[in-house]
Write a protein that holds these residues in place. Structure first.
Motif, mmCIF file in Angstrom:
data_model
loop_
_atom_site.group_PDB
_atom_site.id
_atom_site.type_symbol
_atom_site.label_atom_id
_atom_site.label_comp_id
_atom_site.label_asym_id
_atom_site.label_seq_id
_atom_site.Cartn_x
_atom_site.Cartn_y
_atom_site.Cartn_z
ATOM 1 N N CYS A 244 37.947 -2.411 -34.780
ATOM 2 C CA CYS A 244 36.958 -2.673 -33.735
ATOM 3 C C CYS A 244 35.672 -1.913 -34.065
ATOM 4 N N GLU B 230 33.412 -1.063 -32.155
ATOM 5 C CA GLU B 230 33.036 -0.170 -31.064
ATOM 6 C C GLU B 230 33.822 1.130 -31.086
ATOM 7 N N SER C 8 39.509 0.976 -33.144
ATOM 8 C CA SER C 8 40.912 0.597 -32.941
ATOM 9 C C SER C 8 41.200 -0.626 -33.816
ATOM 10 N N CYS D 82 39.830 -6.156 -29.329
ATOM 11 C CA CYS D 82 40.186 -4.758 -29.544
ATOM 12 C C CYS D 82 41.554 -4.464 -28.924
ATOM 13 N N CYS E 22 37.660 -0.171 -23.945
ATOM 14 C CA CYS E 22 36.891 -0.967 -24.877
ATOM 15 C C CYS E 22 37.291 -2.413 -24.672
ATOM 16 N N TYR F 2 35.909 -4.875 -26.490
ATOM 17 C CA TYR F 2 35.291 -5.602 -27.592
ATOM 18 C C TYR F 2 36.071 -6.874 -27.926
HETATM 19 ZN ZN ZN Z 1 37.480 -1.185 -29.381
#
Ligand code: ZN
Length: 157
Positions: free
Chosen positions: A15, A17, A20, A32, A83, A85
């Protein structure tokens, strides 16, 4: 002993962001998994207790300092980390949406610097300096650049 990690995880499966691992959902969209969020939070709790010189040393051990301080900053503001994402998000941003400065972050910055911020003067490249506790307008020892957060809101108009 912790869990054995695959040490050649390819970055395209992480991910962007929160680093992960990404999982693919039934629509073949990558999402994510959030499997590193607990690790981040553990590090943030440790980092929060450090003084400025300890923080500087700690950041030296991290390969992506900006990412760390950015995520730490969000975690501190929101009190938790999550998260959401998904690589689909870029396809589905509706036309009737508006990008605004994260009101929580701006409130926090204004409190720290003691000045009301003119939001019209901010853009996606705007930043402040942050030492992990307080925001500043100017660069200084132990301070890291923190970009202003923007959030997408639906807009009826
Ligand atoms: Zn993430």
């Amino acid at each position: 002993m912790g869990k054995v990690r695959n040490n050649y995880r390819k970055t395209e499966f992480l991910c962007p962001e929160c680093m992960s691992t990404l999982k693919t959902n039934e629509y073949f969209v990558k999402e994510c998994s959030g499997d590193r969020i607990k690790e981040w939070e553990k590090a943030f709790k440790k980092y929060r207790k450090m003084n400025i010189s300890e923080r500087t040393l700690y950041l030296e051990t991290i390969s992506n300092k900006d990412k760390f301080t950015d995520l730490y900053n969000k975690w501190e503001i929101h009190g938790h980390m999550n998260c959401a994402y998904s690589n689909r998000i870029y396809d589905i941003i509706p036309n009737n949406s508006v990008l605004i400065v994260d009101p929580l972050q701006i409130k926090r910055i204004e409190k720290d610097i003691g000045i009301k911020i003119d939001l019209n003067k901010l853009d996606e490249e705007s930043y402040f300096w942050y030492d992990g506790k307080t925001y500043f307008i100017e660069e200084g020892p132990g301070r890291h650049k923190i970009k202003v957060e923007w959030v997408q809101l639906p807009y009826d108009g």
